[in-house]
Design a protein around this motif. Sequence first.
Motif, PDB file in Angstrom:
ATOM      1  N   LYS A  45       0.836  -1.188   0.000  1.00 31.34           N
ATOM      2  CA  LYS A  45       0.000   0.000   0.000  1.00 31.34           C
ATOM      3  C   LYS A  45       0.880   1.249   0.000  1.00 31.34           C
ATOM      4  N   LYS A  46       0.470   2.212  -0.784  1.00 25.47           N
ATOM      5  CA  LYS A  46       1.198   3.478  -0.855  1.00 25.47           C
ATOM      6  C   LYS A  46       1.212   4.154   0.523  1.00 25.47           C
ATOM      7  N   ASP A  47       2.338   4.783   0.845  1.00 31.44           N
ATOM      8  CA  ASP A  47       2.524   5.560   2.071  1.00 31.44           C
ATOM      9  C   ASP A  47       2.431   4.742   3.358  1.00 31.44           C
ATOM     10  N   GLN A  48       2.506   3.424   3.229  1.00 34.45           N
ATOM     11  CA  GLN A  48       2.562   2.580   4.421  1.00 34.45           C
ATOM     12  C   GLN A  48       3.988   2.072   4.580  1.00 34.45           C
ATOM     13  N   THR A  49       4.391   1.848   5.822  1.00 38.79           N
ATOM     14  CA  THR A  49       5.770   1.413   6.064  1.00 38.79           C
ATOM     15  C   THR A  49       5.818  -0.084   6.343  1.00 38.79           C
ATOM     16  N   TYR A  50       6.789  -0.737   5.758  1.00 41.55           N
ATOM     17  CA  TYR A  50       6.982  -2.179   5.938  1.00 41.55           C
ATOM     18  C   TYR A  50       8.435  -2.437   6.312  1.00 41.55           C
ATOM     19  N   ARG A  51       8.644  -3.554   7.010  1.00 43.23           N
ATOM     20  CA  ARG A  51      10.021  -4.020   7.230  1.00 43.23           C
ATOM     21  C   ARG A  51      10.281  -5.172   6.266  1.00 43.23           C
ATOM     22  N   LEU A  52      11.068  -4.877   5.230  1.00 42.03           N
ATOM     23  CA  LEU A  52      11.302  -5.867   4.175  1.00 42.03           C
ATOM     24  C   LEU A  52      12.544  -6.702   4.517  1.00 42.03           C
ATOM     25  N   HIS A  53      12.329  -8.016   4.691  1.00 39.54           N
ATOM     26  CA  HIS A  53      13.455  -8.925   4.945  1.00 39.54           C
ATOM     27  C   HIS A  53      13.855  -9.569   3.626  1.00 39.54           C
ATOM     28  N   VAL A  54      15.099  -9.417   3.228  1.00 41.53           N
ATOM     29  CA  VAL A  54      15.564 -10.056   1.995  1.00 41.53           C
ATOM     30  C   VAL A  54      16.774 -10.918   2.306  1.00 41.53           C
ATOM     31  N   SER A  55      16.754 -12.123   1.784  1.00 34.84           N
ATOM     32  CA  SER A  55      17.940 -12.963   1.918  1.00 34.84           C
ATOM     33  C   SER A  55      18.015 -13.893   0.718  1.00 34.84           C
ATOM     34  N   SER A  56      19.152 -14.550   0.589  1.00 33.50           N
ATOM     35  CA  SER A  56      19.331 -15.473  -0.532  1.00 33.50           C
ATOM     36  C   SER A  56      19.248 -16.914  -0.041  1.00 33.50           C
ATOM     37  N   LEU A  57      18.700 -17.757  -0.894  1.00 30.04           N
ATOM     38  CA  LEU A  57      18.620 -19.178  -0.542  1.00 30.04           C
ATOM     39  C   LEU A  57      19.786 -19.956  -1.147  1.00 30.04           C
ATOM     40  N   ASP A  58      20.613 -19.306  -1.951  1.00 33.65           N
ATOM     41  CA  ASP A  58      21.758 -20.024  -2.526  1.00 33.65           C
ATOM     42  C   ASP A  58      23.008 -19.126  -2.597  1.00 33.65           C
ATOM     43  N   VAL A  59      23.231 -18.465  -3.746  1.00 32.28           N
ATOM     44  CA  VAL A  59      24.453 -17.672  -3.906  1.00 32.28           C
ATOM     45  C   VAL A  59      24.153 -16.189  -3.666  1.00 32.28           C
ATOM     46  N   GLN A  60      25.136 -15.327  -3.915  1.00 30.81           N
ATOM     47  CA  GLN A  60      24.911 -13.888  -3.744  1.00 30.81           C
ATOM     48  C   GLN A  60      24.032 -13.355  -4.876  1.00 30.81           C
ATOM     49  N   SER A  80      17.812  -5.054  -7.136  1.00 29.92           N
ATOM     50  CA  SER A  80      17.863  -3.786  -7.862  1.00 29.92           C
ATOM     51  C   SER A  80      16.443  -3.421  -8.261  1.00 29.92           C
ATOM     52  N   LEU A  81      15.912  -2.374  -7.637  1.00 25.78           N
ATOM     53  CA  LEU A  81      14.523  -1.976  -7.855  1.00 25.78           C
ATOM     54  C   LEU A  81      14.468  -0.954  -8.992  1.00 25.78           C
ATOM     55  N   GLN A  82      13.735  -1.287 -10.053  1.00 24.51           N
ATOM     56  CA  GLN A  82      13.654  -0.400 -11.225  1.00 24.51           C
ATOM     57  C   GLN A  82      12.213   0.036 -11.444  1.00 24.51           C
ATOM     58  N   PRO A  83      11.943   1.217 -11.958  1.00 24.87           N
ATOM     59  CA  PRO A  83      12.932   2.211 -12.389  1.00 24.87           C
ATOM     60  C   PRO A  83      13.426   3.152 -11.276  1.00 24.87           C
ATOM     61  N   MET A  84      13.107   2.830 -10.010  1.00 23.70           N
ATOM     62  CA  MET A  84      13.634   3.655  -8.913  1.00 23.70           C
ATOM     63  C   MET A  84      15.157   3.680  -8.899  1.00 23.70           C
ATOM     64  N   ASN A  85      15.746   2.529  -9.327  1.00 20.94           N
ATOM     65  CA  ASN A  85      17.195   2.346  -9.270  1.00 20.94           C
ATOM     66  C   ASN A  85      17.733   2.443  -7.846  1.00 20.94           C
ATOM     67  N   MET A  86      17.275   1.514  -7.009  1.00 18.87           N
ATOM     68  CA  MET A  86      17.868   1.376  -5.669  1.00 18.87           C
ATOM     69  C   MET A  86      18.423  -0.028  -5.561  1.00 18.87           C
ATOM     70  N   ASN A  87      19.640  -0.134  -5.047  1.00 13.41           N
ATOM     71  CA  ASN A  87      20.375  -1.390  -5.145  1.00 13.41           C
ATOM     72  C   ASN A  87      20.959  -1.830  -3.808  1.00 13.41           C
ATOM     73  N   PHE A  88      20.758  -3.107  -3.469  1.00 16.80           N
ATOM     74  CA  PHE A  88      21.313  -3.656  -2.228  1.00 16.80           C
ATOM     75  C   PHE A  88      21.884  -5.042  -2.484  1.00 16.80           C
ATOM     76  N   GLN A  89      22.935  -5.349  -1.733  1.00 16.22           N
ATOM     77  CA  GLN A  89      23.567  -6.660  -1.866  1.00 16.22           C
ATOM     78  C   GLN A  89      22.810  -7.661  -0.999  1.00 16.22           C
ATOM     79  N   ILE A  90      22.512  -8.823  -1.567  1.00 20.76           N
ATOM     80  CA  ILE A  90      21.768  -9.853  -0.836  1.00 20.76           C
ATOM     81  C   ILE A  90      22.652 -11.088  -0.692  1.00 20.76           C
ATOM     82  N   LEU A  91      22.897 -11.500   0.541  1.00 23.08           N
ATOM     83  CA  LEU A  91      23.823 -12.600   0.789  1.00 23.08           C
ATOM     84  C   LEU A  91      23.100 -13.752   1.458  1.00 23.08           C
ATOM     85  N   PRO A  92      23.474 -14.990   1.138  1.00 24.96           N
ATOM     86  CA  PRO A  92      22.934 -16.126   1.889  1.00 24.96           C
ATOM     87  C   PRO A  92      23.459 -16.063   3.328  1.00 24.96           C
TER      88      PRO A  92
END
Lengths: 520, 175
Positions: free
Chosen positions: B105-120, B124-136
């Motif tokens: 939902k727009k203008d709502q805050t979430y805690r997004l947990h991201v992880s990898s199930l295998d390799v790195q 990369s969120l497009q077209p916002m272009n925000m990038n984070f490294q995700i590690l197992p």
Amino acid sequence: MTSLALPVGNFRTGEARTCDTTGLPVCLHAQRFIKLNAVCAVVALLVGAIGAILLGLTRWPAVHLLPADWYYRVLTLHGINMLIFWIIFLEIAILYFAGTTLLKTRLASTKLAWTSFLLMAVGAVLTNITILQGTADVMMTSYAPLQAHSNFYLGMILFAVGALLGVGNFFACVWIARRDKTYQGSMPLVAFGALAAAIIAVVAILHGAIALVPTWLWSLGLMDAPDAGWYRLLWWGIGHQSQQINVCAMVSTWYLLATLTVGAKPLNQLVCRSAFVLYVLFINIASAHHLLVDPGVSAGWKIWNTSYAMYLAVLASMIHGFTVPAAVEVAQRKKGHDRGLFGWLVKAPWANPGFSAFFLSLIIFGFIGGITGVTLGTQQINIIAHNTLRIPGHFHATVVGGTSLAFMGLCYYVVPLIFRREYAARALCRLQPYLFGIGIVLVSIGMSFAGSYGVPRRHWDVEFSGAPFAKGFDSGAHVMLGLMGIGAVLAFVGLLTFILLTVHAVFLGKRNEGRAMTAW
Amino acid sequence: MSIHQPPDDWFQAPHGPERVWIGLALAWCLILFLMMPYWHFRGKQNSTGEAYRTTPAEFAERVNRFIDANKVGEENGVPLVEPAPGSDIYLAAQMWRWYPALKLKKDQTYRLHVSSLDVQHGFSLQPMNMNFQILPGYDHVLTVTPTQSGDYLIICNEFCGINHHLMTGRIRVEG
């Protein structure tokens, strides 16, 4: 021809000659290893160059040459041959030169030099074969837990141990020179820069060993997979610091070429030397900027290490960026090129490829490489730049437009002075640095702007055809990728010209033994 | 000369333009040194680097529980999940997909947990272009507040094997 009089220094009879151009003594053992390492460097450069053009033509969407598997394979090959083999072979050659000729001393150990060279050569061949067999499609960074065949890591370890032995031989040369008092007081500036590079190399290679040895054991099934975050932290201990070896070697090459081409001498040696010390002290910590969007390290850790340490290393580059052209200016004005603010620069020997390569390298490294580097290294900008094409856009300006171009300029002196052969087709030689420089600037600009649209690096298909969700990039990104492709073609032609001219000169060039090299 | 020994009296303080330049460069470095923490606290888009130890198996289990509780449909073969605003939400990176698709939902805050199930992997969120490294092994937590509605593409920008370029996912933001 070895000169009749024994050169000054601690040489034994028949072990050295006096350079017919500079009057400096050249240890014949060191000369052999300078040649061997330089030849391997150029071979690696050729392999990397073939990779470069294939990659450029694949990422240019209008051409999209290679299939996916070969794109990733060639990308691994290109990165390793260019960033590691070409540059480190040539740096070991530079260390042998600086450690012997400039300190007027003999090579410390021929056996050690052979061991170093063979380990490096075997390591490089083993890694390249493993990549071409298709069992190591892991990119240069080989981020665990993505796994390559064990021979990939083994080759890298052998190469690194060989390089470390070469660096050890350099330190031994410095020690012998001091023991035998072949020079009084302080060592020449170029040797001091080489010493800084050598110190950073030791720290870098130790990080590499800590990262790659357990990874190698893991690939053999003898250990558990290394932790992904731990691997990144240690890998960048070698990955970034080895770039600072390049910077030190490149800046030393700038000082060297400024002296050889226009007779420049540093204004204030204390300033130049302090700047090298800043590299040694701070660059290790500054490699934290590779982890700016990583989990596992806190925001405080990222901010502290990247701001304080990185800017002190940047300060060093800003100092050299002033002192090198200032030294050229002073030398030029002394020669009477004194008109106006930039008369000294207009009258510079732009037709001398040693000078044009050096000065273009200074400009490309300083303006494009430096500015992109400092911006990408800030925490917030890194969020919008991490792993996009902006990153290779940055380092193609530093390590290719900067280091590689400076090293090409160096070769225009190494071949006549060490191999004692003259370059032929001199008009082409004069043109070559411009062709390569312009090409690489277009590559860098194309990549940087495409990356600012979000286009990822190390990615075969930015249209995502066949993916569950797909949306292509803005047409502006495609224009920029096209620009990158055109730049890649130009740079490749410039690079191939360099390799052909150099190989021709080394094997078929006119000998100049017994007299000064033909001035450029 | 750079290739000869320096004169004995080389150890001298810089003067003239060289001194001015060093002063300017140092001042600029100090300003940037202060700007780095300033941008972090003042800027609106930052990661605090919040992360927790996890394992691929444990994270996969949390993702599956999250999907079971909040699934509202399916999109291109990927489950579409609509979590409650303000909640902890999960995204798994796996060769070669982002799993599940998220409906926020727009203008709502979430805690997004991201992880990898295998390799790195690279988030990369497009077209916002925000990038984070995700590690197992690392549960990377990003606090997100979408401010514009629309369909966003997640691509992978860390090389993760032969089909790396096919690894895409979706975040849909509704107003």
